[in-house]
Design a protein around this motif. Structure first.
Motif, PDB file in Angstrom:
ATOM      1  N   VAL A 139       0.847  -1.202   0.000  1.00  0.00           N
ATOM      2  CA  VAL A 139       0.000   0.000   0.000  1.00  0.00           C
ATOM      3  C   VAL A 139       0.880   1.248   0.000  1.00  0.00           C
ATOM      4  CG1 VAL A 139      -1.736   1.283   1.295  1.00  0.00           C
ATOM      5  CG2 VAL A 139      -1.858  -1.204   1.167  1.00  0.00           C
ATOM      6  N   ALA A 140       1.957   1.188   0.778  1.00  0.00           N
ATOM      7  CA  ALA A 140       2.857   2.335   0.838  1.00  0.00           C
ATOM      8  C   ALA A 140       3.487   2.594  -0.527  1.00  0.00           C
ATOM      9  CB  ALA A 140       3.947   2.087   1.881  1.00  0.00           C
ATOM     10  N   ALA A 141       3.902   1.505  -1.164  1.00  0.00           N
ATOM     11  CA  ALA A 141       4.571   1.663  -2.458  1.00  0.00           C
ATOM     12  C   ALA A 141       3.618   2.173  -3.521  1.00  0.00           C
ATOM     13  CB  ALA A 141       5.174   0.330  -2.883  1.00  0.00           C
ATOM     14  N   SER A 142       2.333   1.924  -3.346  1.00  0.00           N
ATOM     15  CA  SER A 142       1.396   2.154  -4.442  1.00  0.00           C
ATOM     16  C   SER A 142       1.154   3.622  -4.724  1.00  0.00           C
ATOM     17  CB  SER A 142       0.072   1.477  -4.119  1.00  0.00           C
ATOM     18  OG  SER A 142      -0.535   2.182  -3.057  1.00  0.00           O
ATOM     19  N   GLY A 143       1.478   4.486  -3.776  1.00  0.00           N
ATOM     20  CA  GLY A 143       1.315   5.910  -4.032  1.00  0.00           C
ATOM     21  C   GLY A 143       2.014   6.321  -5.317  1.00  0.00           C
ATOM     22  N   VAL A 144       3.018   5.528  -5.661  1.00  0.00           N
ATOM     23  CA  VAL A 144       3.816   5.817  -6.844  1.00  0.00           C
ATOM     24  C   VAL A 144       2.976   5.759  -8.126  1.00  0.00           C
ATOM     25  CG1 VAL A 144       4.570   3.493  -7.446  1.00  0.00           C
ATOM     26  CG2 VAL A 144       6.132   5.399  -7.687  1.00  0.00           C
ATOM     27  N   MET A 145       1.875   5.043  -8.084  1.00  0.00           N
ATOM     28  CA  MET A 145       1.026   4.968  -9.273  1.00  0.00           C
ATOM     29  C   MET A 145       0.369   6.317  -9.592  1.00  0.00           C
ATOM     30  SD  MET A 145       1.057   2.015 -10.782  1.00  0.00           S
ATOM     31  CE  MET A 145       2.821   2.177 -10.582  1.00  0.00           C
ATOM     32  N   ILE A 146       0.366   7.199  -8.624  1.00  0.00           N
ATOM     33  CA  ILE A 146      -0.115   8.557  -8.875  1.00  0.00           C
ATOM     34  C   ILE A 146       1.056   9.492  -9.095  1.00  0.00           C
ATOM     35  CG2 ILE A 146      -1.242  10.526  -7.806  1.00  0.00           C
ATOM     36  CD1 ILE A 146      -3.005   8.506  -6.337  1.00  0.00           C
ATOM     37  N   ILE A 165      -0.852  14.619  -3.374  1.00  0.00           N
ATOM     38  CA  ILE A 165      -0.636  14.773  -1.931  1.00  0.00           C
ATOM     39  C   ILE A 165      -1.281  13.628  -1.153  1.00  0.00           C
ATOM     40  CG2 ILE A 165      -2.654  16.293  -1.628  1.00  0.00           C
ATOM     41  CD1 ILE A 165       0.657  16.617   0.223  1.00  0.00           C
ATOM     42  N   PHE A 166      -2.430  13.165  -1.645  1.00  0.00           N
ATOM     43  CA  PHE A 166      -3.092  12.059  -0.941  1.00  0.00           C
ATOM     44  C   PHE A 166      -2.308  10.764  -1.095  1.00  0.00           C
ATOM     45  CE2 PHE A 166      -6.640  15.009  -1.773  1.00  0.00           C
ATOM     46  CZ  PHE A 166      -6.969  15.267  -0.464  1.00  0.00           C
ATOM     47  N   GLY A 167      -1.732  10.587  -2.281  1.00  0.00           N
ATOM     48  CA  GLY A 167      -0.881   9.411  -2.484  1.00  0.00           C
ATOM     49  C   GLY A 167       0.266   9.413  -1.495  1.00  0.00           C
ATOM     50  N   GLU A 168       0.881  10.593  -1.333  1.00  0.00           N
ATOM     51  CA  GLU A 168       2.031  10.674  -0.436  1.00  0.00           C
ATOM     52  C   GLU A 168       1.615  10.491   1.017  1.00  0.00           C
ATOM     53  OE1 GLU A 168       4.629  13.649  -3.317  1.00  0.00           O
ATOM     54  OE2 GLU A 168       3.286  14.456  -1.784  1.00  0.00           O
ATOM     55  N   PHE A 169       0.515  11.108   1.377  1.00  0.00           N
ATOM     56  CA  PHE A 169       0.067  10.994   2.774  1.00  0.00           C
ATOM     57  C   PHE A 169      -0.396   9.579   3.110  1.00  0.00           C
ATOM     58  CE2 PHE A 169      -0.825  15.738   3.851  1.00  0.00           C
ATOM     59  CZ  PHE A 169       0.537  15.957   3.830  1.00  0.00           C
ATOM     60  N   MET A 170      -1.003   8.937   2.125  1.00  0.00           N
ATOM     61  CA  MET A 170      -1.406   7.542   2.322  1.00  0.00           C
ATOM     62  C   MET A 170      -0.167   6.688   2.571  1.00  0.00           C
ATOM     63  SD  MET A 170      -4.243   5.880   2.151  1.00  0.00           S
ATOM     64  CE  MET A 170      -4.754   4.205   2.138  1.00  0.00           C
ATOM     65  N   ALA A 171       0.867   6.980   1.805  1.00  0.00           N
ATOM     66  CA  ALA A 171       2.107   6.220   1.961  1.00  0.00           C
ATOM     67  C   ALA A 171       2.661   6.396   3.371  1.00  0.00           C
ATOM     68  CB  ALA A 171       3.142   6.662   0.939  1.00  0.00           C
ATOM     69  N   LEU A 202      -6.564   3.564  -1.802  1.00  0.00           N
ATOM     70  CA  LEU A 202      -6.452   5.015  -1.856  1.00  0.00           C
ATOM     71  C   LEU A 202      -7.707   5.634  -2.470  1.00  0.00           C
ATOM     72  CD1 LEU A 202      -4.711   7.509  -1.452  1.00  0.00           C
ATOM     73  CD2 LEU A 202      -3.786   7.155  -3.741  1.00  0.00           C
ATOM     74  N   LEU A 203      -8.149   5.023  -3.556  1.00  0.00           N
ATOM     75  CA  LEU A 203      -9.319   5.561  -4.239  1.00  0.00           C
ATOM     76  C   LEU A 203     -10.555   5.465  -3.345  1.00  0.00           C
ATOM     77  CD1 LEU A 203      -9.532   6.895  -6.849  1.00  0.00           C
ATOM     78  CD2 LEU A 203     -10.057   4.747  -7.978  1.00  0.00           C
ATOM     79  N   LEU A 204     -10.668   4.371  -2.633  1.00  0.00           N
ATOM     80  CA  LEU A 204     -11.796   4.233  -1.715  1.00  0.00           C
ATOM     81  C   LEU A 204     -11.740   5.323  -0.647  1.00  0.00           C
ATOM     82  CD1 LEU A 204     -11.940   0.354  -1.273  1.00  0.00           C
ATOM     83  CD2 LEU A 204     -13.680   1.809  -2.312  1.00  0.00           C
ATOM     84  N   VAL A 205     -10.542   5.541  -0.117  1.00  0.00           N
ATOM     85  CA  VAL A 205     -10.418   6.566   0.921  1.00  0.00           C
ATOM     86  C   VAL A 205     -10.710   7.945   0.340  1.00  0.00           C
ATOM     87  CG1 VAL A 205      -8.863   7.603   2.602  1.00  0.00           C
ATOM     88  CG2 VAL A 205      -8.761   5.166   2.187  1.00  0.00           C
ATOM     89  N   ILE A 206     -10.272   8.169  -0.884  1.00  0.00           N
ATOM     90  CA  ILE A 206     -10.536   9.470  -1.495  1.00  0.00           C
ATOM     91  C   ILE A 206     -12.037   9.673  -1.717  1.00  0.00           C
ATOM     92  CG2 ILE A 206     -10.296  10.715  -3.682  1.00  0.00           C
ATOM     93  CD1 ILE A 206      -7.364   9.995  -3.620  1.00  0.00           C
ATOM     94  N   MET A 207     -12.711   8.612  -2.136  1.00  0.00           N
ATOM     95  CA  MET A 207     -14.162   8.729  -2.316  1.00  0.00           C
ATOM     96  C   MET A 207     -14.837   9.076  -0.993  1.00  0.00           C
ATOM     97  SD  MET A 207     -14.887   5.578  -4.843  1.00  0.00           S
ATOM     98  CE  MET A 207     -14.470   5.650  -6.570  1.00  0.00           C
TER      99      MET A 207
END
Ligand code: SF4
Ligand code: SF4
Ligand code: SF4
Lengths: 257, 129, 395
Positions: free
Chosen positions: C62-69, C86-92, C213-218
């Motif tokens: 999950v941490a690594a996945s922020g990179v997809m954004i 920013i959400f990708g980074e904060f999620m990480a 991440l997308l779920l959390v963003i929604m």
């Protein structure tokens, strides 16, 4: 010896420079240049310790239980019921031990039990993976453990392909007969991993490993690098196998079949 | 220059100082620290090294003993007088200091340190459930 | 900016209070674990790593996945992701905090943890994992925080953040690769001993992580004024889909290699997981659920019409997350330890206490993510970036 000398010199230099006043090296700084460390005169030394087990002689649960008892008593290994147990030496069937089932085996062999213990591998994965060098390899081939340093990450247990390691899930003293402890050897505390240590503490004072002593000649212990040694002699004379040779860890425990 | 929120800051500082100095106030007027009386070995007058050294540096010594014995496989220690000892807490130290409660614990308790040697090493009195 | 986390609606406070309560309750059980040892878990001599390390592994993904954004944004200047970065980074950050937490609770002697630093051992992958995880945490904190601060003051991002962001992109791959190396270099654990494990890890991370991440963003959109770029979301969903396809493909490669070669060692774990061995079939229902949900998520994600249906998307993502979690958070570890080195089966199931401690770590992560997301959305609100229309067009 060299290694120690170097440490000494390094240490002496540091002390002279006054860099080391309060550090771990303080001992020699205060006690003066006379101090030194050395072996016990009786120490048994080898380039590569190894063990040969004559499974024709110790091939039943009962005979192996004698070895295990000797080992576990010498090292204060607790007897914990259940799957969080601790064992340094134990018995297992052919397939469990060697992972190379053969069908239609000789019945004697099929029913035989084999003493299992740490193999003190030459290329020990447990040493390779340990993040703190709590598991380390001594110059004489013994894979030893420093329980003071182990953080209990259990990476070595995942790394060992022989299931030779046990973790102290709980306080081991709860499962020891405290009246019958070997007072010359420590127990462990919960949260560290342990395993057979090839009896380094006995070799240091000229004694054979406890299991070898209890085996009445069925277990032979000696220097693999010395062609004249007892282990080399039995290896020449008998057909032996080692556990999971394909993995390349080069076990130091041989089984006469 | 004006100090914003001056009142709050100063109150805060006072409270902080109060807490910070509380231990001093608590101990003020109490008798000075007295070294605890230890039970010394009866048959042995000299330790591995001098008394002063042992008092202040035994932990470093033990630390080194451990590494020498376990990692370097050298188990014998020759002290400054040429006397030889096995580097072992259980087989050397505790053979003379036969009572942990009367020896180790005394200073450790006073200094409020709890080294976990005894979680593994067997104390000379033996263990009880 | 931290002060922004202090002011919120009652609902926000209730949520924070709820998380704190979970953390508090969990730490009680953790204390128990500290006093009694890991015996309170379901782990054993044969299955010596369990739920904790499995969660760690999943969360590294999950941490690594922020990179997809971050990667499309920085490398391809894909501007639609601007408000998501920013959400990708904060999620990480939240995920790495949980990873570290799971390591700490898994260790038998946590007070000696610093031995890893005192006696650095480069031949141990665990040492490197510690290095890369902490490095990744620092990178994300530095980049995320600085960029947000600049946004707030309407300043351009300083140059060095770009350098660090590029570094963090490569770093993200490294954290999950190194985590896979923890497993795939161990002789005798056949389920892990495969060159494709790192690739599998990355693929499953790059679908499950962005999905979470997308779920959390929604959810964030629901409870704040923040509104993500619709096209950005669609693109992310596409990325998730591709990653999931690759993930399934990689798994099938494993299956082929194992069963066409017919080598028992390679087959055993898979057989144990999906069919059961010697009467032990503990994981079979779970693994088949994972298969069904995984394939189901693909059916819902591959057709563009279904994927772009914003009402359906959360469900597709949710079942994808469950499928990947079973695969990596359960099957990977238990399958790796079974059969044991003695060719026997040692069933493992986490105990209630183990789950409560895990819940504590998850709550801690949720707390970190909540606070960071709160700050980010407040800043966005303040600067008027990516906000909902003042008057919603419909309803
Ligand atoms: S048998 Fe296992 S524990 Fe012993 S040296 Fe080999 S890998 Fe290490
Ligand atoms: S459990 Fe101890 S010995 Fe094993 S790898 Fe971790 S630190 Fe090393
Ligand atoms: S060599 Fe020593 S430690 Fe190893 S099994 Fe035999 S008695 Fe136990």
């Amino acid at each position: 010896m060299n290694h120690t000398r170097r440490n000494f010199l390094k240490f002496a230099g540091l002390t002279a420079a006054g860099l080391c006043v309060a550090s771990a090296g303080g001992a020699l700084a205060v006690s003066g240049a006379g101090s030194a460390i050395r072996d016990d005169e009786k120490v048994l030394k080898a380039k590569r310790w190894a063990m040969v087990i004559d499974t024709k002689k110790v091939g039943t649960k009962e005979t192996i239980a004698v070895l295990a008892k000797a080992c576990h008593a010498a090292h204060n290994v607790p007897d914990i019921p259940g799957k969080q147990n601790i064992k340094w030496l134990w018995a297992a069937g052919f397939e469990e031990a060697f992972d190379q089932p053969n069908n239609y085996m000789d019945e004697g062999l099929e029913k035989r039990e084999f003493p299992l213990l740490c193999n003190h591998c030459t290329n020990a994965p447990c040493v390779r993976v340990c993040p703190t060098q709590a598991t380390y390899k001594r110059a004489d081939g013994i894979v030893a453990m420093d329980y003071h340093r182990c953080i209990g990450c259990r990476y070595c247990m995942a790394g060992c392909p022989f299931g030779a390691r046990s973790f102290n899930f709980m306080e081991p003293r709860l499962h020891l007969d405290l009246a019958a402890l070997n007072k010359e050897f420590p127990t462990r505390m919960r949260g560290v991993v342990e395993k057979c240590n090839f009896c380094v503490e006995r070799l240091a004072h000229g004694k054979q490993p406890a299991c070898v002593e209890a085996s009445q000649g069925a277990l032979v212990f000696g220097d693999l690098s010395d062609p004249a040694s007892e282990v080399r002699k039995v290896l020449r004379e008998h057909y032996t196998i080692r556990r999971k040779p394909a993995l390349g860890t080069e076990p130091g425990v041989y089984y006469i079949i | 220059m004006k100090l914003y929120n001056g009142g709050k800051i100063i109150t805060g500082l006072v409270i902080f100082l109060g807490i910070f100095l509380a231990p001093l106030a608590y101990n003020a007027g109490k008798a000075a620290y007295i070294q605890p009386k230890l039970k010394m070995p009866e048959n042995e007058k000299e330790c591995v090294e001098s008394k002063e050294f042992m008092r202040t540096k035994h932990m470093q010594l033990l630390d080194q003993w451990r590494d020498w014995a376990l990692r370097d496989g050298q188990r014998m220690y020759v002290n400054s007088k040429g006397k030889v000892f096995e580097m072992s807490l259980q087989k050397t130290c505790m053979k003379c200091h036969t009572n942990k409660a009367e020896f180790c614990d005394k200073c450790h308790n006073d200094a409020s340190v709890t080294p976990y040697c005894w979680d593994c090493h067997v104390q000379p009195e033996g263990l009880k459930k | 900016m931290l002060e922004k986390a202090l002011k919120g609606s009652p609902k926000y406070y209730i949520w924070i209070g709820f998380l704190l309560l979970l953390i508090l309750g969990g730490s009680g059980v953790y204390m128990l674990q500290l006093m009694q040892g890991l015996t309170i878990t379901g782990m054993s001599r044969d299955v010596s790593w369990g739920f904790y390390i499995a969660q760690f592994t999943y969360l590294v993904g999950v941490a690594a996945s922020g990179v997809m954004i971050v990667l499309p944004y920085y490398f391809h200047h894909y501007k639609k992701f601007k408000d998501l970065v920013i959400f990708g980074e904060f999620m990480a950050i939240g995920a790495v905090v949980m990873c570290l937490g799971f390591i700490v609770v898994d260790i038998g002697q946590p007070q000696r943890m610093l031995n890893v630093l005192l006696f650095p051992t480069p031949n141990s992958i665990l040492f490197w994992d510690m290095v890369v995880l902490n490095g990744y945490l620092i990178l994300n904190v530095l980049v995320g925080w600085t960029c947000l601060e600049c946004d707030r003051q309407h300043l351009p991002h300083p140059k060095w953040t770009k350098v660090l962001a590029y570094t963090s992109i490569i770093w993200a791959f490294s954290i999950h690769t190194v985590t896979a190396f923890l497993y795939q270099g161990l002789p005798g654990r056949h389920y892990w001993l495969t060159a494709i494990l790192a690739a599998r890890f990355l693929a499953s991370a790059f679908c499950s992580g962005p999905a979470i991440l997308l779920l959390v963003i929604m959810l964030t959109q629901k409870v704040t004024t923040f509104k993500a770029n619709v096209e950005g979301i669609a693109t992310l969903a596409k990325i998730i889909t591709y990653a999931m396809v690759v993930n399934v493909f990689f798994f099938l490669l494993e299956v082929f290699t194992a069963f066409y070669s017919g080598i028992p060692g390679h087959m055993h774990s898979i057989v144990y997981l999906f069919k059961g061995v010697d009467g032990h079939a503990e994981l079979v229902p779970f693994m088949w659920t994972a298969v069904a949900l995984g394939l189901g998520s693909l059916c819902l994600l591959i057709p563009p019409r279904l994927r772009d249906n914003i009402k359906l998307l959360p469900w597709s993502l949710a079942i994808l997350v469950i499928a990947t979690w079973i695969d990596k958070g359960l099957g990977l570890l238990i399958g790796g330890f079974n059969p044991t080195p003695f060719e026997t089966i040692a069933p493992y199931w986490p105990t209630g206490k183990e789950l409560i401690v895990s819940l504590m770590i998850y709550s801690l992560g949720a707390l970190v993510v909540t606070i960071l997301f709160k700050i980010a959305t407040e800043v966005k609100k303040e600067t008027g970036a990516s906000q909902k229309e003042a008057v919603p067009a419909e309803n």
